[in-house]
Design an enzyme around this catalytic site. Structure first.
Site, PDB file in Angstrom:
ATOM      1  N   ALA A 132      57.128  47.687  97.645  1.00  0.00           N
ATOM      2  CA  ALA A 132      57.645  48.582  96.610  1.00  0.00           C
ATOM      3  C   ALA A 132      56.523  49.337  95.922  1.00  0.00           C
ATOM      4  CB  ALA A 132      58.433  47.771  95.583  1.00  0.00           C
ATOM      5  N   TRP A 141      61.401  35.523 103.298  1.00  0.00           N
ATOM      6  CA  TRP A 141      60.420  34.821 102.460  1.00  0.00           C
ATOM      7  C   TRP A 141      60.495  35.202 100.980  1.00  0.00           C
ATOM      8  CZ3 TRP A 141      59.246  38.623 106.060  1.00  0.00           C
ATOM      9  CH2 TRP A 141      58.855  39.857 105.545  1.00  0.00           C
ATOM     10  N   ASP A 147      57.219  35.014  96.860  1.00  0.00           N
ATOM     11  CA  ASP A 147      57.166  35.000  98.319  1.00  0.00           C
ATOM     12  C   ASP A 147      56.839  33.572  98.733  1.00  0.00           C
ATOM     13  OD1 ASP A 147      57.710  37.671  98.476  1.00  0.00           O
ATOM     14  OD2 ASP A 147      55.617  38.293  98.672  1.00  0.00           O
ATOM     15  N   GLU A 166      63.747  40.250 104.379  1.00  0.00           N
ATOM     16  CA  GLU A 166      62.585  39.444 104.013  1.00  0.00           C
ATOM     17  C   GLU A 166      63.015  38.005 103.749  1.00  0.00           C
ATOM     18  OE1 GLU A 166      60.359  41.148 100.821  1.00  0.00           O
ATOM     19  OE2 GLU A 166      59.867  42.984 101.927  1.00  0.00           O
TER      20      GLU A 166
END
Length: 290
Positions: free
Chosen positions: A191, A259, A205, A257
């Site tokens: 981002a 994670w 994460d 994602e």
């Protein structure tokens, strides 16, 4: 005849003694003899995760850390909710700090600030202090279940986000993408500054300890691990959701994602899971409801 009478009397006397002894036995002693032993709480050294952590730091039970970071659960007034109840999955949560939406269309205000603290065993990683204890509890629970996790990143400053975003843009430029297309592609994975949940302090994460030790980058293949399965089964219990699911990329604008986990609070997490919502969809419902 006398011998038979004596034998019969002996048998009767033995039976009477046995009968009286059974009925005269203390009930409490009988019950205690058959009681189930009280299980003992395992010590922090019994989790077995220390040798598996890439940095050798291991995972400890909250409250036993000597790192100096507090593991005391935050006051109820600091929580976006007080914990899940039977109605969590059916009652839409009201908007609060935990469900704040941050993305390309909803950047953080220029004067935004958040108070963070470091996470146990991760002195260089911090998280919103109102949710830090829940993150620690989730990491410790996973380790206790034989699925040690590794916190790759948590809170990032806007300056750090800018550096990561520019690095991703340069990667696509090196692949001969046009500048605008390079920015567009980079934004799907990193981002832009001020539009990242990491800048908010509520995103983490997370991969397995083993994964972090044997892989150079975060990839979708993490979903094929037992640790990912554990997170999918239990992250809601600690107020977290998988932020960018594979079936919501068109809504989030971000690639899958496995994670990336976002703290939203227990009630919101339960509601989102029950209704298969991403945060953008929950935000839209909250706006519609006024």
């Amino acid at each position: 005849m006398v011998r038979k009478i004596v034998s019969l009397l002996t048998v009767c006397l033995l039976a009477a003694a046995l009968f009286c002894g059974c009925w005269g036995k203390d009930d409490s002693s009988s019950s205690s003899a058959q009681a189930t032993p009280t299980p003992t709480t395992p010590s922090s050294g019994s989790l077995g995760a220390d040798s598996m952590m890439p940095d050798g730091s291991g995972t400890t039970v909250p409250g036993n850390s000597s790192s100096g970071s507090s593991s005391v659960m935050p006051d109820e007034s600091m929580r976006p909710d007080s914990g899940m109840d039977n109605n969590s999955a059916s009652v839409r949560p009201t908007a609060n700090w935990g469900t704040m939406l941050v993305n390309a269309e909803n950047p953080l205000p220029g004067d935004f600030s958040v108070k963070t603290r470091s996470i146990e065993k991760y002195p260089d990683r911090s998280f919103d202090e109102r949710a830090a204890a829940d993150l620690e509890a989730m990491l410790n629970a996973a380790a206790g279940d034989g699925c040690p996790l590794y916190l790759v990143s948590a809170y990032r400053s806007v300056a750090r986000q800018k550096a990561l975003h520019e690095r991703k843009v340069n990667f696509y430029l090196s692949k001969n993408y046009e500048p605008e297309l390079a920015k567009e592609q980079a934004a799907k994975w990193v981002a832009a500054p001020g539009t990242s949940e990491h800048n908010l302090g509520l995103a983490a994460d997370i991969v397995s300890a083993k994964w972090y030790n044997t892989h150079d980058d975060l990839t979708e293949e993490f979903e094929d691990t037992p640790e990912f399965e554990w997170l999918m089964a239990h992250c809601v219990e600690y107020g977290f959701v998988l932020r960018y699911p594979s079936d919501k990329t068109g809504t989030t604008g971000i690639g899958y994602e496995p994670w990336h986990y976002r703290y939203v609070g227990r009630d919101a997490a339960a509601y989102m899971k029950a209704h298969n919502l991403c945060l953008e969809e929950l935000h839209a419902e909250q706006l519609a409801a006024g």
